[in-house]
Design a protein around this motif. Structure first.
Motif, PDB file in Angstrom:
ATOM      1  N   MET A 116       0.833  -1.200   0.000  1.00 21.67           N
ATOM      2  CA  MET A 116       0.000   0.000   0.000  1.00 21.67           C
ATOM      3  C   MET A 116       0.875   1.261   0.000  1.00 21.67           C
ATOM      4  SD  MET A 116      -3.008   1.387   0.124  1.00 21.67           S
ATOM      5  CE  MET A 116      -3.964  -0.087   0.461  1.00 21.67           C
ATOM      6  N   ILE A 117       0.663   2.133  -0.965  1.00 19.94           N
ATOM      7  CA  ILE A 117       1.395   3.399  -1.042  1.00 19.94           C
ATOM      8  C   ILE A 117       0.612   4.453  -0.273  1.00 19.94           C
ATOM      9  CG2 ILE A 117       2.395   5.132  -2.568  1.00 19.94           C
ATOM     10  CD1 ILE A 117       2.441   3.009  -4.762  1.00 19.94           C
ATOM     11  N   ARG A 118       1.253   5.083   0.703  1.00 23.62           N
ATOM     12  CA  ARG A 118       0.583   6.020   1.592  1.00 23.62           C
ATOM     13  C   ARG A 118       0.619   7.453   1.065  1.00 23.62           C
ATOM     14  NH1 ARG A 118      -2.642   3.209   5.072  1.00 23.62           N
ATOM     15  NH2 ARG A 118      -1.553   1.354   5.817  1.00 23.62           N
ATOM     16  N   SER A 119      -0.397   8.221   1.444  1.00 23.33           N
ATOM     17  CA  SER A 119      -0.453   9.640   1.120  1.00 23.33           C
ATOM     18  C   SER A 119       0.530  10.421   1.977  1.00 23.33           C
ATOM     19  CB  SER A 119      -1.874  10.161   1.371  1.00 23.33           C
ATOM     20  OG  SER A 119      -1.927  11.579   1.267  1.00 23.33           O
ATOM     21  N   MET A 120       1.005  11.551   1.474  1.00 27.48           N
ATOM     22  CA  MET A 120       1.840  12.439   2.269  1.00 27.48           C
ATOM     23  C   MET A 120       1.037  13.137   3.357  1.00 27.48           C
ATOM     24  SD  MET A 120       2.392  15.705  -0.293  1.00 27.48           S
ATOM     25  CE  MET A 120       2.486  14.755  -1.807  1.00 27.48           C
ATOM     26  N   LEU A 121      -0.291  13.138   3.205  1.00 29.52           N
ATOM     27  CA  LEU A 121      -1.182  13.828   4.124  1.00 29.52           C
ATOM     28  C   LEU A 121      -1.886  12.856   5.055  1.00 29.52           C
ATOM     29  CD1 LEU A 121      -2.842  16.151   1.484  1.00 29.52           C
ATOM     30  CD2 LEU A 121      -1.484  16.985   3.408  1.00 29.52           C
ATOM     31  N   LYS A 122      -2.258  13.346   6.237  1.00 26.75           N
ATOM     32  CA  LYS A 122      -3.255  12.652   7.038  1.00 26.75           C
ATOM     33  C   LYS A 122      -4.606  13.118   6.503  1.00 26.75           C
ATOM     34  CE  LYS A 122      -2.795  12.293  11.477  1.00 26.75           C
ATOM     35  NZ  LYS A 122      -2.627  12.674  12.911  1.00 26.75           N
ATOM     36  N   TRP A 123      -5.479  12.183   6.158  1.00 23.32           N
ATOM     37  CA  TRP A 123      -6.703  12.596   5.466  1.00 23.32           C
ATOM     38  C   TRP A 123      -7.897  11.770   5.954  1.00 23.32           C
ATOM     39  CZ3 TRP A 123      -6.675  16.907   2.690  1.00 23.32           C
ATOM     40  CH2 TRP A 123      -7.843  17.236   1.979  1.00 23.32           C
ATOM     41  N   PRO A 124      -8.659  12.296   6.922  1.00 27.65           N
ATOM     42  CA  PRO A 124      -9.858  11.575   7.369  1.00 27.65           C
ATOM     43  C   PRO A 124     -10.777  11.289   6.192  1.00 27.65           C
ATOM     44  CG  PRO A 124      -9.375  13.421   8.819  1.00 27.65           C
ATOM     45  CD  PRO A 124      -8.456  13.562   7.650  1.00 27.65           C
ATOM     46  N   GLY A 125     -11.219  10.063   6.103  1.00 24.76           N
ATOM     47  CA  GLY A 125     -12.053   9.685   4.973  1.00 24.76           C
ATOM     48  C   GLY A 125     -11.266   9.267   3.754  1.00 24.76           C
ATOM     49  N   GLY A 126      -9.930   9.267   3.853  1.00 26.54           N
ATOM     50  CA  GLY A 126      -9.110   8.820   2.731  1.00 26.54           C
ATOM     51  C   GLY A 126      -9.358   7.358   2.410  1.00 26.54           C
ATOM     52  N   LYS A 127      -8.996   6.971   1.196  1.00 26.05           N
ATOM     53  CA  LYS A 127      -9.366   5.643   0.714  1.00 26.05           C
ATOM     54  C   LYS A 127      -8.310   4.566   0.955  1.00 26.05           C
ATOM     55  CE  LYS A 127     -12.811   5.998   0.487  1.00 26.05           C
ATOM     56  NZ  LYS A 127     -13.158   7.305   0.967  1.00 26.05           N
ATOM     57  N   SER A 128      -7.260   4.873   1.724  1.00 27.06           N
ATOM     58  CA  SER A 128      -6.203   3.880   1.931  1.00 27.06           C
ATOM     59  C   SER A 128      -6.742   2.606   2.575  1.00 27.06           C
ATOM     60  CB  SER A 128      -5.083   4.467   2.786  1.00 27.06           C
ATOM     61  OG  SER A 128      -5.558   4.866   4.058  1.00 27.06           O
ATOM     62  N   ARG A 129      -7.736   2.739   3.462  1.00 29.94           N
ATOM     63  CA  ARG A 129      -8.260   1.570   4.158  1.00 29.94           C
ATOM     64  C   ARG A 129      -9.128   0.682   3.269  1.00 29.94           C
ATOM     65  NH1 ARG A 129      -8.404   5.687   7.990  1.00 29.94           N
ATOM     66  NH2 ARG A 129      -7.423   5.207   9.999  1.00 29.94           N
ATOM     67  N   VAL A 130      -9.635   1.229   2.167  1.00 30.23           N
ATOM     68  CA  VAL A 130     -10.582   0.447   1.352  1.00 30.23           C
ATOM     69  C   VAL A 130     -10.061   0.163  -0.051  1.00 30.23           C
ATOM     70  CG1 VAL A 130     -12.531   1.364   2.644  1.00 30.23           C
ATOM     71  CG2 VAL A 130     -11.845   2.490   0.520  1.00 30.23           C
ATOM     72  N   ILE A 131      -8.782   0.441  -0.302  1.00 32.99           N
ATOM     73  CA  ILE A 131      -8.222   0.192  -1.629  1.00 32.99           C
ATOM     74  C   ILE A 131      -8.473  -1.243  -2.091  1.00 32.99           C
ATOM     75  CG2 ILE A 131      -6.050  -0.057  -2.894  1.00 32.99           C
ATOM     76  CD1 ILE A 131      -7.029   2.788  -2.872  1.00 32.99           C
ATOM     77  N   PRO A 132      -8.266  -2.274  -1.253  1.00 30.12           N
ATOM     78  CA  PRO A 132      -8.507  -3.646  -1.724  1.00 30.12           C
ATOM     79  C   PRO A 132      -9.952  -3.877  -2.155  1.00 30.12           C
ATOM     80  CG  PRO A 132      -7.192  -3.684   0.273  1.00 30.12           C
ATOM     81  CD  PRO A 132      -7.669  -2.271   0.108  1.00 30.12           C
ATOM     82  N   GLU A 133     -10.914  -3.238  -1.482  1.00 33.14           N
ATOM     83  CA  GLU A 133     -12.319  -3.385  -1.869  1.00 33.14           C
ATOM     84  C   GLU A 133     -12.669  -2.539  -3.090  1.00 33.14           C
ATOM     85  OE1 GLU A 133     -11.308  -2.756   1.166  1.00 33.14           O
ATOM     86  OE2 GLU A 133     -12.106  -4.314   2.502  1.00 33.14           O
ATOM     87  N   LEU A 134     -11.985  -1.390  -3.244  1.00 37.70           N
ATOM     88  CA  LEU A 134     -12.316  -0.470  -4.332  1.00 37.70           C
ATOM     89  C   LEU A 134     -11.742  -0.904  -5.679  1.00 37.70           C
ATOM     90  CD1 LEU A 134     -13.458   2.253  -5.332  1.00 37.70           C
ATOM     91  CD2 LEU A 134     -11.308   3.318  -4.579  1.00 37.70           C
ATOM     92  N   LEU A 135     -10.515  -1.394  -5.695  1.00 39.68           N
ATOM     93  CA  LEU A 135      -9.823  -1.673  -6.956  1.00 39.68           C
ATOM     94  C   LEU A 135     -10.606  -2.592  -7.898  1.00 39.68           C
ATOM     95  CD1 LEU A 135      -6.066  -1.995  -5.911  1.00 39.68           C
ATOM     96  CD2 LEU A 135      -7.227  -0.060  -6.983  1.00 39.68           C
ATOM     97  N   PRO A 136     -11.249  -3.657  -7.415  1.00 38.22           N
ATOM     98  CA  PRO A 136     -11.986  -4.517  -8.350  1.00 38.22           C
ATOM     99  C   PRO A 136     -13.131  -3.823  -9.069  1.00 38.22           C
ATOM    100  CG  PRO A 136     -11.605  -5.650  -6.268  1.00 38.22           C
ATOM    101  CD  PRO A 136     -11.250  -4.222  -6.047  1.00 38.22           C
ATOM    102  N   HIS A 137     -13.585  -2.697  -8.540  1.00 36.67           N
ATOM    103  CA  HIS A 137     -14.725  -1.997  -9.151  1.00 36.67           C
ATOM    104  C   HIS A 137     -14.297  -0.889 -10.113  1.00 36.67           C
ATOM    105  CE1 HIS A 137     -17.422  -4.135  -6.505  1.00 36.67           C
ATOM    106  NE2 HIS A 137     -16.741  -3.737  -5.453  1.00 36.67           N
ATOM    107  N   LEU A 138     -13.004  -0.594 -10.195  1.00 36.67           N
ATOM    108  CA  LEU A 138     -12.523   0.443 -11.111  1.00 36.67           C
ATOM    109  C   LEU A 138     -12.180  -0.193 -12.449  1.00 36.67           C
ATOM    110  CD1 LEU A 138     -10.206   2.494  -8.717  1.00 36.67           C
ATOM    111  CD2 LEU A 138     -12.429   3.204  -9.635  1.00 36.67           C
TER     112      LEU A 138
END
Length: 318
Positions: free
Chosen positions: A1-23
């Motif tokens: 997992m490649i992390r953002s330079m920012l702290k971002w509430p609501g960011g998608k880092s936690r759901v990337i595995p669930e999101l990628l199959p739908h893109l």
């Protein structure tokens, strides 16, 4: 997992595995709400158009792409002596002052990154005057300095020639001209409760009306160009009503914003994929026989048990 330079509430880092199959596959990914840029960092499109209404966010991304060494150098100095309330308030005052408007772009970008990493839980919020108003985060140790993340961001942004736009979602959607792009929208969430209202769109609330406008404009660009569309949001009754044209997939995500870190429970969210006709790739716009009135009549006959209508139509209506 490649992390953002920012702290971002609501960011998608936690759901990337669930999101990628739908893109879906495409040449270009368009994000009208780029936020922490986790989707950009963890996908493999050839081109990217990344937009947000927040000029400070887009300035940071442009400077990270074009001047990563200078950005790192200036930001490191801020981090080295900035983990105290007095220094944080001084830097926040400078950031909000009229004088900050004449600061070099990279200096203001560094201040924004510093405030994000040292403020409360990484929340980014402005008052109606446009002033950054997040309090100091009271960190027990020095906040993490994201040099590695800045360099990784710069490398990918340059390799893909990513375009960063400071504009509203309306204007971002209007630039779409064909079906070689995918739109992914992660707008401010509809609140799941009275105490979970994190819906700010820069200096103004992002309301139910904005969500309805967004849903309407996304359908319009799909019907015009056949552009695939994916969205994310909270799983609420009103979300499901507004985005009823999407096939909704339920997921659970750990909350990242709460005054009590031990009480951050999982929240229900949805990933929505626009339902489209297999024949023309449009969302029921009558663009081909499969999604036209005859196909809808066929579905109605099937539901009432009267059999199918034999009219030469092939494929499935969506």
């Amino acid at each position: 997992m490649i992390r953002s330079m920012l702290k971002w509430p609501g960011g998608k880092s936690r759901v990337i595995p669930e999101l990628l199959p739908h893109l879906p596959k495409a040449d270009c990914l368009v994000e009208p709400f780029v936020g922490g840029a986790s989707v950009f960092l963890n996908t493999d499109y050839r081109r990217y158009i990344l937009a947000d209404i927040n000029p400070d966010l887009i300035r940071l991304y442009r400077e990270a792409k074009n001047n990563p060494d200078l950005l790192i150098s200036i930001t490191r100095l801020l981090f080295e002596k900035g983990n105290c309330k007095e220094e944080y308030l001084r830097n926040r005052k400078l950031f909000n002052s009229a004088d900050s408007k004449i600061l070099a772009s990279v200096r203001r970008a560094a201040l924004f990154l510093y405030l994000n990493r040292h403020g409360y839980n990484g929340v980014v919020r402005y008052n109606q005057k446009g002033n950054y108003n997040i309090p100091f985060g009271k960190h027990k140790s020095n906040p993490y300095f994201p040099e590695k993340e800045i360099r990784c961001f710069a490398e990918k942004a340059n390799d893909t020639k990513a375009l960063f736009l400071c504009c509203s979602f309306h204007n971002t959607i209007e630039i779409i001209t064909g079906a070689d792009a995918v739109i992914y929208c992660d707008p401010p969430y509809l609140p799941a409760s009275e105490t979970a209202n994190f819906t700010q769109y820069h200096t103004e609330p992002f309301t139910e009306r904005h969500h309805r406008q967004l849903a309407t404009e996304l359908l319009a660009v799909n019907r015009k160009h056949g552009t695939p569309i994916v969205i994310s949001n909270s799983d609420t009754e009103i979300t499901r009503e507004i985005y009823h044209d999407f096939r909704l997939h339920e997921i659970s995500v750990q909350r990242s914003v709460s005054t009590d870190a031990s009480n951050r429970q999982k929240a229900k969210e949805i990933i929505g994929v626009l339902n489209i006709c297999e024949g023309c790739g449009r969302a029921g716009g009558g663009c081909c026989p499969d999604c036209g009135p005859a196909a809808r009549l066929r579905k109605r006959h099937c539901r009432t048990g009267r059999g199918s209508v034999h009219n030469g139509i092939s494929g499935n209506a969506r």
